[in-house]
Design a protein around this motif. Sequence first.
Motif, PDB file in Angstrom:
ATOM      1  N   ASN A 110       0.810  -1.206   0.000  1.00  0.00           N
ATOM      2  CA  ASN A 110       0.000   0.000   0.000  1.00  0.00           C
ATOM      3  C   ASN A 110       0.853   1.270   0.000  1.00  0.00           C
ATOM      4  O   ASN A 110       0.584   2.219  -0.742  1.00  0.00           O
ATOM      5  CB  ASN A 110      -0.929  -0.008   1.220  1.00  0.00           C
ATOM      6  CG  ASN A 110      -2.011   1.044   1.126  1.00  0.00           C
ATOM      7  OD1 ASN A 110      -2.492   1.361   0.041  1.00  0.00           O
ATOM      8  ND2 ASN A 110      -2.402   1.592   2.270  1.00  0.00           N
ATOM      9  N   ALA A 111       1.886   1.295   0.826  1.00  0.00           N
ATOM     10  CA  ALA A 111       2.694   2.514   0.963  1.00  0.00           C
ATOM     11  C   ALA A 111       3.464   2.828  -0.315  1.00  0.00           C
ATOM     12  O   ALA A 111       3.383   3.941  -0.847  1.00  0.00           O
ATOM     13  CB  ALA A 111       3.648   2.379   2.146  1.00  0.00           C
ATOM     14  N   TYR A 112       4.210   1.864  -0.810  1.00  0.00           N
ATOM     15  CA  TYR A 112       5.055   2.158  -1.964  1.00  0.00           C
ATOM     16  C   TYR A 112       4.269   2.279  -3.260  1.00  0.00           C
ATOM     17  O   TYR A 112       4.724   2.941  -4.202  1.00  0.00           O
ATOM     18  CB  TYR A 112       6.183   1.136  -2.078  1.00  0.00           C
ATOM     19  CG  TYR A 112       7.242   1.371  -1.036  1.00  0.00           C
ATOM     20  CD1 TYR A 112       8.085   2.477  -1.098  1.00  0.00           C
ATOM     21  CD2 TYR A 112       7.375   0.514   0.052  1.00  0.00           C
ATOM     22  CE1 TYR A 112       9.031   2.722  -0.116  1.00  0.00           C
ATOM     23  CE2 TYR A 112       8.318   0.742   1.037  1.00  0.00           C
ATOM     24  CZ  TYR A 112       9.143   1.846   0.950  1.00  0.00           C
ATOM     25  OH  TYR A 112      10.075   2.094   1.934  1.00  0.00           O
ATOM     26  N   SER A 113       3.077   1.692  -3.324  1.00  0.00           N
ATOM     27  CA  SER A 113       2.256   1.944  -4.511  1.00  0.00           C
ATOM     28  C   SER A 113       1.820   3.408  -4.540  1.00  0.00           C
ATOM     29  O   SER A 113       1.805   4.041  -5.603  1.00  0.00           O
ATOM     30  CB  SER A 113       1.036   1.010  -4.546  1.00  0.00           C
ATOM     31  OG  SER A 113       0.237   1.151  -3.392  1.00  0.00           O
ATOM     32  N   ASP A 114       1.490   3.979  -3.376  1.00  0.00           N
ATOM     33  CA  ASP A 114       1.186   5.414  -3.314  1.00  0.00           C
ATOM     34  C   ASP A 114       2.392   6.239  -3.758  1.00  0.00           C
ATOM     35  O   ASP A 114       2.256   7.212  -4.523  1.00  0.00           O
ATOM     36  CB  ASP A 114       0.800   5.818  -1.888  1.00  0.00           C
ATOM     37  CG  ASP A 114      -0.625   5.446  -1.516  1.00  0.00           C
ATOM     38  OD1 ASP A 114      -1.371   4.989  -2.394  1.00  0.00           O
ATOM     39  OD2 ASP A 114      -0.980   5.609  -0.337  1.00  0.00           O
ATOM     40  N   GLU A 115       3.566   5.869  -3.277  1.00  0.00           N
ATOM     41  CA  GLU A 115       4.776   6.617  -3.605  1.00  0.00           C
ATOM     42  C   GLU A 115       5.121   6.521  -5.088  1.00  0.00           C
ATOM     43  O   GLU A 115       5.498   7.504  -5.723  1.00  0.00           O
ATOM     44  CB  GLU A 115       5.943   6.103  -2.759  1.00  0.00           C
ATOM     45  CG  GLU A 115       5.785   6.315  -1.268  1.00  0.00           C
ATOM     46  CD  GLU A 115       5.675   7.791  -0.903  1.00  0.00           C
ATOM     47  OE1 GLU A 115       6.632   8.537  -1.162  1.00  0.00           O
ATOM     48  OE2 GLU A 115       4.622   8.185  -0.380  1.00  0.00           O
ATOM     49  N   ILE A 116       4.968   5.342  -5.649  1.00  0.00           N
ATOM     50  CA  ILE A 116       5.265   5.132  -7.071  1.00  0.00           C
ATOM     51  C   ILE A 116       4.314   5.937  -7.941  1.00  0.00           C
ATOM     52  O   ILE A 116       4.736   6.606  -8.905  1.00  0.00           O
ATOM     53  CB  ILE A 116       5.180   3.629  -7.401  1.00  0.00           C
ATOM     54  CG1 ILE A 116       6.365   2.883  -6.763  1.00  0.00           C
ATOM     55  CG2 ILE A 116       5.144   3.398  -8.909  1.00  0.00           C
ATOM     56  CD1 ILE A 116       6.200   1.383  -6.745  1.00  0.00           C
ATOM     57  N   LEU A 117       3.035   5.919  -7.612  1.00  0.00           N
ATOM     58  CA  LEU A 117       2.056   6.654  -8.402  1.00  0.00           C
ATOM     59  C   LEU A 117       2.273   8.156  -8.297  1.00  0.00           C
ATOM     60  O   LEU A 117       2.074   8.898  -9.272  1.00  0.00           O
ATOM     61  CB  LEU A 117       0.643   6.268  -7.970  1.00  0.00           C
ATOM     62  CG  LEU A 117       0.241   4.848  -8.359  1.00  0.00           C
ATOM     63  CD1 LEU A 117      -1.040   4.434  -7.635  1.00  0.00           C
ATOM     64  CD2 LEU A 117       0.045   4.732  -9.870  1.00  0.00           C
ATOM     65  N   HIS A 118       2.696   8.621  -7.146  1.00  0.00           N
ATOM     66  CA  HIS A 118       3.003  10.039  -7.000  1.00  0.00           C
ATOM     67  C   HIS A 118       4.208  10.412  -7.853  1.00  0.00           C
ATOM     68  O   HIS A 118       4.210  11.434  -8.551  1.00  0.00           O
ATOM     69  CB  HIS A 118       3.253  10.387  -5.529  1.00  0.00           C
ATOM     70  CG  HIS A 118       3.582  11.821  -5.298  1.00  0.00           C
ATOM     71  ND1 HIS A 118       4.867  12.261  -5.026  1.00  0.00           N
ATOM     72  CD2 HIS A 118       2.798  12.937  -5.302  1.00  0.00           C
ATOM     73  CE1 HIS A 118       4.860  13.569  -4.861  1.00  0.00           C
ATOM     74  NE2 HIS A 118       3.616  14.012  -5.014  1.00  0.00           N
ATOM     75  N   ALA A 119       5.241   9.572  -7.817  1.00  0.00           N
ATOM     76  CA  ALA A 119       6.434   9.837  -8.619  1.00  0.00           C
ATOM     77  C   ALA A 119       6.122   9.806 -10.112  1.00  0.00           C
ATOM     78  O   ALA A 119       6.725  10.545 -10.900  1.00  0.00           O
ATOM     79  CB  ALA A 119       7.518   8.811  -8.286  1.00  0.00           C
ATOM     80  N   ALA A 120       5.158   8.956 -10.490  1.00  0.00           N
ATOM     81  CA  ALA A 120       4.775   8.843 -11.903  1.00  0.00           C
ATOM     82  C   ALA A 120       3.720   9.866 -12.305  1.00  0.00           C
ATOM     83  O   ALA A 120       3.305   9.887 -13.476  1.00  0.00           O
ATOM     84  CB  ALA A 120       4.255   7.438 -12.185  1.00  0.00           C
ATOM     85  N   ARG A 121       3.255  10.682 -11.354  1.00  0.00           N
ATOM     86  CA  ARG A 121       2.233  11.704 -11.602  1.00  0.00           C
ATOM     87  C   ARG A 121       0.970  11.068 -12.185  1.00  0.00           C
ATOM     88  O   ARG A 121       0.430  11.494 -13.204  1.00  0.00           O
ATOM     89  CB  ARG A 121       2.772  12.793 -12.534  1.00  0.00           C
ATOM     90  CG  ARG A 121       4.066  13.414 -12.057  1.00  0.00           C
ATOM     91  CD  ARG A 121       4.497  14.613 -12.876  1.00  0.00           C
ATOM     92  NE  ARG A 121       4.658  14.297 -14.304  1.00  0.00           N
ATOM     93  CZ  ARG A 121       5.724  13.702 -14.819  1.00  0.00           C
ATOM     94  NH1 ARG A 121       6.727  13.315 -14.045  1.00  0.00           N
ATOM     95  NH2 ARG A 121       5.808  13.473 -16.126  1.00  0.00           N
ATOM     96  N   MET A 122       0.470  10.050 -11.491  1.00  0.00           N
ATOM     97  CA  MET A 122      -0.633   9.261 -12.030  1.00  0.00           C
ATOM     98  C   MET A 122      -1.712   9.017 -10.974  1.00  0.00           C
ATOM     99  O   MET A 122      -1.403   8.728  -9.811  1.00  0.00           O
ATOM    100  CB  MET A 122      -0.085   7.917 -12.526  1.00  0.00           C
ATOM    101  CG  MET A 122      -1.079   7.060 -13.283  1.00  0.00           C
ATOM    102  SD  MET A 122      -0.230   5.614 -13.963  1.00  0.00           S
ATOM    103  CE  MET A 122       0.941   6.416 -15.083  1.00  0.00           C
ATOM    104  N   SER A 123      -2.966   9.099 -11.380  1.00  0.00           N
ATOM    105  CA  SER A 123      -4.078   8.821 -10.485  1.00  0.00           C
ATOM    106  C   SER A 123      -4.108   7.344 -10.114  1.00  0.00           C
ATOM    107  O   SER A 123      -3.952   6.473 -10.973  1.00  0.00           O
ATOM    108  CB  SER A 123      -5.410   9.188 -11.150  1.00  0.00           C
ATOM    109  OG  SER A 123      -6.500   8.673 -10.403  1.00  0.00           O
TER     110      SER A 123
END
Length: 286
Positions: free
Chosen positions: A176-189
Amino acid sequence: MPELPEVEALRGFLGERVVGRSVERVWPVAVHALKTYEPAVTAFEGVTFDGVERYGKFLGLRGGGLYLVMHLARAGWVRWSEELAEGAPRPGKGPLALRVRLEGGAGFDVTEAGTQKRLAVYVVRDPQEVPGVARLGPDPFDEAFTLEVFTGMLTGERRQIKGVLRDQGVIAGIGNAYSDEILHAARMSPFKLAAKLSEEETRRLYEAIGTTLGEAVERSRGLPLRDLKAEKKSGLRVHGRKGEACPVCGDTIREVSFSDSALQYCPTCQTGGKPLADRRMSRLLK
């Protein structure tokens, strides 16, 4: 919950301390955590560890043709001591689930906090005997996990990308945590459908997976086990930071809550400035 970076740090930490050392005693304190019974966990007594491995979010200690495989779940952890007590630990309602004492007195405890007991310990002759290991998708650090492979995995995938990243059968080790971080880094909903990603978005997401996880592993490398959880929390930019300012754009980080978890995101960076709808809607508010 320990995810790939924390388990990789555990692997490195224990590998430096247990490989080449024999097991003096094993005490299974919380029987509910044991998911296999033959061979018994005490079969490791007298065995010399010869390797420590990671399979996604699973940790495996190898020795004597056996593997001690652990999934730490949401609240499990490993605590190292240079001098463990010789006597058997008292059974009770505390966090201790398993104690392994090495020859010479050092060793480690496997613990689990809270009331939801999901820690799992297996003793197997092959890690593939563990159902959770057998179903794992490719590891993000595996050379075989290429952009082409990742693109193929998303083709026809009708689920939201947040759920795809967390699916251990698709990619091993991301929670859960790193999926949030990855999506933020990728600028993706997090609600964007995986199959709808453009070629450029897929490439951006693929690169964010490697960069985000790689940086987290580097931050954790060499740290004492007691500091790994704090390091994970301090290194997160959006996860667990509802109401704080986004470190990239300054917008307020928002949250979508579910029955047993929540996701955090930045509207400006990820959703065109629009807040995400209620979880039951799973779409942007209009």
